[in-house]
Design a protein around this motif. Structure first.
Motif, PDB file in Angstrom:
ATOM      1  N   SER A 143       0.056   7.296   1.019  1.00 16.74           N
ATOM      2  CA  SER A 143      -1.203   8.035   1.074  1.00 16.74           C
ATOM      3  C   SER A 143      -2.348   7.146   1.518  1.00 16.74           C
ATOM      4  O   SER A 143      -3.208   7.558   2.307  1.00 16.74           O
ATOM      5  CB  SER A 143      -1.519   8.640  -0.298  1.00 16.74           C
ATOM      6  OG  SER A 143      -0.531   9.564  -0.686  1.00 16.74           O
ATOM      7  N   LEU A 144      -2.365   5.894   1.026  1.00 17.07           N
ATOM      8  CA  LEU A 144      -3.422   4.968   1.399  1.00 17.07           C
ATOM      9  C   LEU A 144      -3.329   4.604   2.877  1.00 17.07           C
ATOM     10  O   LEU A 144      -4.339   4.549   3.586  1.00 17.07           O
ATOM     11  CB  LEU A 144      -3.346   3.705   0.541  1.00 17.07           C
ATOM     12  CG  LEU A 144      -4.409   2.627   0.811  1.00 17.07           C
ATOM     13  CD1 LEU A 144      -5.800   3.206   0.608  1.00 17.07           C
ATOM     14  CD2 LEU A 144      -4.181   1.423  -0.099  1.00 17.07           C
ATOM     15  N   TYR A 173      -4.510   7.588   4.860  1.00 22.35           N
ATOM     16  CA  TYR A 173      -5.961   7.729   4.795  1.00 22.35           C
ATOM     17  C   TYR A 173      -6.645   6.710   5.698  1.00 22.35           C
ATOM     18  O   TYR A 173      -7.590   7.053   6.433  1.00 22.35           O
ATOM     19  CB  TYR A 173      -6.443   7.551   3.355  1.00 22.35           C
ATOM     20  CG  TYR A 173      -7.944   7.405   3.270  1.00 22.35           C
ATOM     21  CD1 TYR A 173      -8.775   8.510   3.459  1.00 22.35           C
ATOM     22  CD2 TYR A 173      -8.529   6.158   3.035  1.00 22.35           C
ATOM     23  CE1 TYR A 173     -10.152   8.377   3.406  1.00 22.35           C
ATOM     24  CE2 TYR A 173      -9.910   6.026   2.981  1.00 22.35           C
ATOM     25  CZ  TYR A 173     -10.708   7.134   3.174  1.00 22.35           C
ATOM     26  OH  TYR A 173     -12.072   6.996   3.133  1.00 22.35           O
ATOM     27  N   ARG A 174      -6.207   5.466   5.664  1.00 23.42           N
ATOM     28  CA  ARG A 174      -6.839   4.433   6.495  1.00 23.42           C
ATOM     29  C   ARG A 174      -6.679   4.738   7.977  1.00 23.42           C
ATOM     30  O   ARG A 174      -7.620   4.547   8.765  1.00 23.42           O
ATOM     31  CB  ARG A 174      -6.235   3.073   6.157  1.00 23.42           C
ATOM     32  CG  ARG A 174      -6.701   2.524   4.803  1.00 23.42           C
ATOM     33  CD  ARG A 174      -5.983   1.239   4.457  1.00 23.42           C
ATOM     34  NE  ARG A 174      -6.503   0.648   3.222  1.00 23.42           N
ATOM     35  CZ  ARG A 174      -5.951  -0.389   2.615  1.00 23.42           C
ATOM     36  NH1 ARG A 174      -4.853  -0.963   3.127  1.00 23.42           N
ATOM     37  NH2 ARG A 174      -6.476  -0.857   1.500  1.00 23.42           N
ATOM     38  N   LYS A 221     -10.297  11.354  -1.324  1.00 20.89           N
ATOM     39  CA  LYS A 221     -10.867  11.134  -0.003  1.00 20.89           C
ATOM     40  C   LYS A 221      -9.999  11.767   1.086  1.00 20.89           C
ATOM     41  O   LYS A 221     -10.515  12.355   2.047  1.00 20.89           O
ATOM     42  CB  LYS A 221     -11.029   9.628   0.260  1.00 20.89           C
ATOM     43  CG  LYS A 221     -12.161   8.981  -0.516  1.00 20.89           C
ATOM     44  CD  LYS A 221     -12.378   7.561  -0.051  1.00 20.89           C
ATOM     45  CE  LYS A 221     -13.615   6.940  -0.692  1.00 20.89           C
ATOM     46  NZ  LYS A 221     -13.910   5.594  -0.170  1.00 20.89           N
ATOM     47  N   HIS A 229      -8.965   7.672   8.713  1.00 18.88           N
ATOM     48  CA  HIS A 229     -10.366   7.273   8.609  1.00 18.88           C
ATOM     49  C   HIS A 229     -10.824   6.535   9.860  1.00 18.88           C
ATOM     50  O   HIS A 229     -11.922   6.772  10.382  1.00 18.88           O
ATOM     51  CB  HIS A 229     -10.551   6.389   7.376  1.00 18.88           C
ATOM     52  CG  HIS A 229     -11.983   6.213   6.971  1.00 18.88           C
ATOM     53  ND1 HIS A 229     -12.353   5.405   5.927  1.00 18.88           N
ATOM     54  CD2 HIS A 229     -13.139   6.737   7.456  1.00 18.88           C
ATOM     55  CE1 HIS A 229     -13.666   5.423   5.790  1.00 18.88           C
ATOM     56  NE2 HIS A 229     -14.167   6.229   6.715  1.00 18.88           N
ATOM     57  N   ALA A 249       0.831  -1.196   0.000  1.00 19.42           N
ATOM     58  CA  ALA A 249       0.000   0.000   0.000  1.00 19.42           C
ATOM     59  C   ALA A 249       0.867   1.249   0.000  1.00 19.42           C
ATOM     60  O   ALA A 249       1.932   1.296   0.617  1.00 19.42           O
ATOM     61  CB  ALA A 249      -0.909  -0.018   1.230  1.00 19.42           C
ATOM     62  N   SER A 250       0.398   2.277  -0.690  1.00 17.39           N
ATOM     63  CA  SER A 250       1.123   3.536  -0.752  1.00 17.39           C
ATOM     64  C   SER A 250       1.022   4.268   0.578  1.00 17.39           C
ATOM     65  O   SER A 250       0.164   3.978   1.417  1.00 17.39           O
ATOM     66  CB  SER A 250       0.561   4.402  -1.871  1.00 17.39           C
ATOM     67  OG  SER A 250      -0.758   4.799  -1.564  1.00 17.39           O
ATOM     68  N   LYS A 294      -8.662   8.058  -6.343  1.00 18.61           N
ATOM     69  CA  LYS A 294      -9.758   8.085  -5.381  1.00 18.61           C
ATOM     70  C   LYS A 294      -9.255   8.294  -3.957  1.00 18.61           C
ATOM     71  O   LYS A 294      -9.837   9.074  -3.191  1.00 18.61           O
ATOM     72  CB  LYS A 294     -10.559   6.784  -5.473  1.00 18.61           C
ATOM     73  CG  LYS A 294     -11.790   6.743  -4.587  1.00 18.61           C
ATOM     74  CD  LYS A 294     -12.555   5.449  -4.816  1.00 18.61           C
ATOM     75  CE  LYS A 294     -13.795   5.385  -3.940  1.00 18.61           C
ATOM     76  NZ  LYS A 294     -14.564   4.131  -4.167  1.00 18.61           N
ATOM     77  N   VAL A 295      -8.178   7.626  -3.580  1.00 14.29           N
ATOM     78  CA  VAL A 295      -7.668   7.755  -2.218  1.00 14.29           C
ATOM     79  C   VAL A 295      -7.187   9.167  -1.937  1.00 14.29           C
ATOM     80  O   VAL A 295      -7.365   9.697  -0.826  1.00 14.29           O
ATOM     81  CB  VAL A 295      -6.547   6.729  -1.952  1.00 14.29           C
ATOM     82  CG1 VAL A 295      -5.336   6.999  -2.839  1.00 14.29           C
ATOM     83  CG2 VAL A 295      -6.138   6.753  -0.484  1.00 14.29           C
ATOM     84  N   TYR A 296      -6.618   9.832  -2.944  1.00 13.93           N
ATOM     85  CA  TYR A 296      -6.159  11.211  -2.754  1.00 13.93           C
ATOM     86  C   TYR A 296      -7.344  12.162  -2.605  1.00 13.93           C
ATOM     87  O   TYR A 296      -7.291  13.123  -1.816  1.00 13.93           O
ATOM     88  CB  TYR A 296      -5.292  11.643  -3.937  1.00 13.93           C
ATOM     89  CG  TYR A 296      -4.076  10.782  -4.142  1.00 13.93           C
ATOM     90  CD1 TYR A 296      -2.981  10.865  -3.291  1.00 13.93           C
ATOM     91  CD2 TYR A 296      -4.022   9.860  -5.191  1.00 13.93           C
ATOM     92  CE1 TYR A 296      -1.864  10.065  -3.471  1.00 13.93           C
ATOM     93  CE2 TYR A 296      -2.920   9.057  -5.381  1.00 13.93           C
ATOM     94  CZ  TYR A 296      -1.836   9.161  -4.518  1.00 13.93           C
ATOM     95  OH  TYR A 296      -0.738   8.372  -4.700  1.00 13.93           O
TER      96      TYR A 296
END
Length: 358
Positions: free
Chosen positions: A5-6, A9-10, A223, A13, A2-3, A219-221
């Motif tokens: 950024s991901l 985000y997780r 969000k 979140h 996973a990057s 999409k992740v960016y």
């Protein structure tokens, strides 16, 4: 793998409620930057460009990028879904405002009745908040339905606001009787058009031109950007009111405002869930297949979108109306700001619950 950024985000979140509470605390005890954000104006007036409006427009543009144009209503029959939901939302708002007025009018001082009832009514009368789309995007709600509710409530807001506020004024004590004037909403129309409707439509159009595959890759960016934007906007809103609440507390007034605003938010969330269940066949919601999917089932996605749309109100417009129409009643701002904080806590809770079900 996973990057970064991901992963970020997780992590954000899963801890969004705590981040939101931290933003409120920061607004209460370190409001300087939040006030500055609200004061940066490149042009004066409702339509003039400002940092706050730019952040709102970015929020709606990013959310619009997540809307599949093919899922928007294309026939009169398909408009039954948002029309029925909007009708239910207005009826529940009217009933709640009337209940609040009848409940507190017999025993509370007339000034307190006016502050609590009209503050609650101003919130209930507002169209769906643009941030509801950002929360829906984070929670994997039905963004098409979120956009339909946003645009529909904005377009009919002069009528729906007049009904709710007229209902509130009808149950005010005679000593504080106040009539609702349709003309006061005309100054807010340019704000809604330029900073709510236009960015949303531009986001949808950009997705159609760029293609769904390109948008999905970022999409992740999107969000993550919306999440940061939501936190900044909530910090700025908290900076406006929370310091004054701590400096000049009024127990009975704050208590009634808290009960009314929490009650309104819970009522709207529950009524949205009931509406989604009752309108299931009309909305064309199908139960999830047995195979594993990346997002929640369609029924859950629609329920999330409706709960957020029912509960979240455009408090920025409410602040504009309260400041321009009733400038001598600053206590009305307490209900608006309080509801803004509560609705985002409710949205974060809905987001958290949706995350645990996926």
């Amino acid at each position: 793998m996973a990057s970064a950024s991901l992963i970020l985000y997780r992590m954000a979140h899963r801890n969004l409620i705590w981040l939101l509470l931290s933003a409120y605390l920061l607004g209460a005890f370190a409001p300087g930057a939040g006030i500055w954000i609200r004061q940066v104006e490149l042009e004066d007036g409702v339509v003039g460009l400002s940092l706050l409006k730019a952040l709102l427009a970015l929020l709606l543009f990013n959310a619009g990028l997540g809307v599949d144009p093919n899922r928007l209503p294309r026939t009169i029959g398909q408009l039954a879904r948002p029309t029925g939901a909007l009708g239910a939302s207005i009826l529940v708002s009217l009933a709640f405002v009337l209940a609040v007025g009848l409940a507190i009018r017999p025993w509370a001082p007339s000034e307190m009745v006016f502050a609590v009832l009209m503050g609650t009514a101003l919130v209930a009368a507002m169209p769906v908040a643009g941030s509801s789309m950002a929360w829906s995007q984070n929670a994997d709600g039905n963004l098409s339905l979120s956009l339909e509710m946003l645009l529909g409530s904005t377009l009919i807001s002069p009528l729906s606001a007049s009904l709710v506020l007229a209902c509130a004024s009808a149950v005010l004590p005679m000593s504080t009787e106040w009539g609702w004037d349709w003309s006061i909403f005309s100054g807010v129309a340019p704000f809604l058009l330029l900073w709510v409707i236009l960015p949303s439509i531009c986001g949808v159009a950009t997705r159609a031109l760029a293609g769904a595959e390109r948008i999905e890759r970022i999409k992740v960016y999107l969000k993550l950007t919306n999440m940061i934007n939501l936190l900044v906007l909530n910090y700025s809103n908290a900076s406006l009111c929370l310091p004054q609440m701590f400096d000049n507390p009024s127990g009975p007034l704050l208590g009634l405002i808290g009960i009314a605003t929490v009650g309104l938010c819970l009522t709207m969330v529950v009524s949205a869930a009931v509406t989604a269940r009752l309108m299931g066949p009309l909305m064309g919601i199908q139960e999830a297949r047995h195979e594993k999917t990346e997002g929640p089932p369609e029924r859950q996605a629609d329920r999330i979108a409706l709960m957020l749309a029912f509960a979240m109100r455009n408090n920025g417009v409410a602040l504009v109306l309260a400041s321009s129409v009733l400038p001598g009643h600053g206590e009305l701002l307490l209900s608006i700001i309080a509801y803004n904080l509560i609705q985002h806590l409710a949205a974060a809770t809905i987001d958290r619950l949706s995350l645990s079900r996926v």
